[in-house]
Write a protein that holds these residues in place. Sequence first.
Motif, PDB file in Angstrom:
ATOM      1  N   HIS A   3       0.836  -1.193   0.000  1.00  0.00           N
ATOM      2  CA  HIS A   3       0.000   0.000   0.000  1.00  0.00           C
ATOM      3  C   HIS A   3       0.873   1.246   0.000  1.00  0.00           C
ATOM      4  N   GLU A  65       1.197   5.493  -6.858  1.00  0.00           N
ATOM      5  CA  GLU A  65       0.701   4.318  -7.570  1.00  0.00           C
ATOM      6  C   GLU A  65       1.836   3.476  -8.153  1.00  0.00           C
ATOM      7  N   GLU A  66       2.936   4.114  -8.493  1.00  0.00           N
ATOM      8  CA  GLU A  66       4.106   3.360  -8.956  1.00  0.00           C
ATOM      9  C   GLU A  66       4.694   2.515  -7.836  1.00  0.00           C
ATOM     10  N   THR A  69      -0.367   0.032  -4.242  1.00  0.00           N
ATOM     11  CA  THR A  69      -1.772   0.403  -4.376  1.00  0.00           C
ATOM     12  C   THR A  69      -2.053   1.637  -3.522  1.00  0.00           C
ATOM     13  N   LEU A  70      -2.513   2.706  -4.148  1.00  0.00           N
ATOM     14  CA  LEU A  70      -2.830   3.920  -3.400  1.00  0.00           C
ATOM     15  C   LEU A  70      -4.027   3.638  -2.506  1.00  0.00           C
ATOM     16  N   ARG A 114      -8.445   9.117  -8.580  1.00  0.00           N
ATOM     17  CA  ARG A 114      -7.514   7.988  -8.645  1.00  0.00           C
ATOM     18  C   ARG A 114      -8.133   6.737  -8.046  1.00  0.00           C
ATOM     19  N   ALA A 118      -8.859   3.260 -10.172  1.00  0.00           N
ATOM     20  CA  ALA A 118      -8.290   1.978  -9.759  1.00  0.00           C
ATOM     21  C   ALA A 118      -9.371   0.957  -9.440  1.00  0.00           C
TER      22      ALA A 118
END
Length: 244
Positions: A3, A65-66, A69-70, A114, A118
Amino acid sequence: MNHSYVVTGAGRGIGRAVVERLGPATVVAVERDPAALGWAGPGVIPVIGDAADEAVLVRAAGLAEEAGTLAGWVNNAVVFRDAALHTSPAGEIRALIAANLDLAVTGCAVAVRRFLAAGAGGAIVNVTSHQARRPVPGSLPYATAKAAVEGLTRAVAVEYGRHGIRANAVAPGSVATERYERLLAERPGTEEEMAVLHPLGRVATPAEVADAVAYLLSASFVTGVTLPVDGGRTVLGLDPEARE
């Protein structure tokens, strides 16, 4: 699953404490002052810029996000400057209200988009203030903006809950930040005054506020609430600071 999180106003005080509390997860720390992030170590990704600038926050979201998981977004950035109705142009007061409110609106907007993209939901925590409910003299733009942020929090919770997006707020009382330490140095006796204002007999540490933020980020069936983290200040009838 790894996360990641975004925290605005992350360089000092509550923001720094939140970043440290969320470790070892990756945290993207948004801060205007590059020097304020000199402490950042592994797992902290600095983004230097204004948290009211959507482009800055989009970049922060992409970096988060890279890394994973945001999962959460904390809108902590704030502007401390006040004006009075009887001495300042109305436009100046509106601008100060907007300066604080825009930070939360922009952060919520980027986070919601975002999370929706997702498709996995996520959590937003807005940092408000006890002054949203109990203003003190000299804080009209700040108190007004923080009350609006609490309304924004409830509206986001209602609007996007069906998408698995939660929105909550924490409302600190006085906190032992660098700004508070300067106040102690400038006004002898302030520490004793603050002890009287808080039933627990002291102000909060930034880490105590960060604990509440972390709880709301993880509390999967809590949304639309404002959690006071004020040592009982808002429920205390006597408030000497509110006297002229």
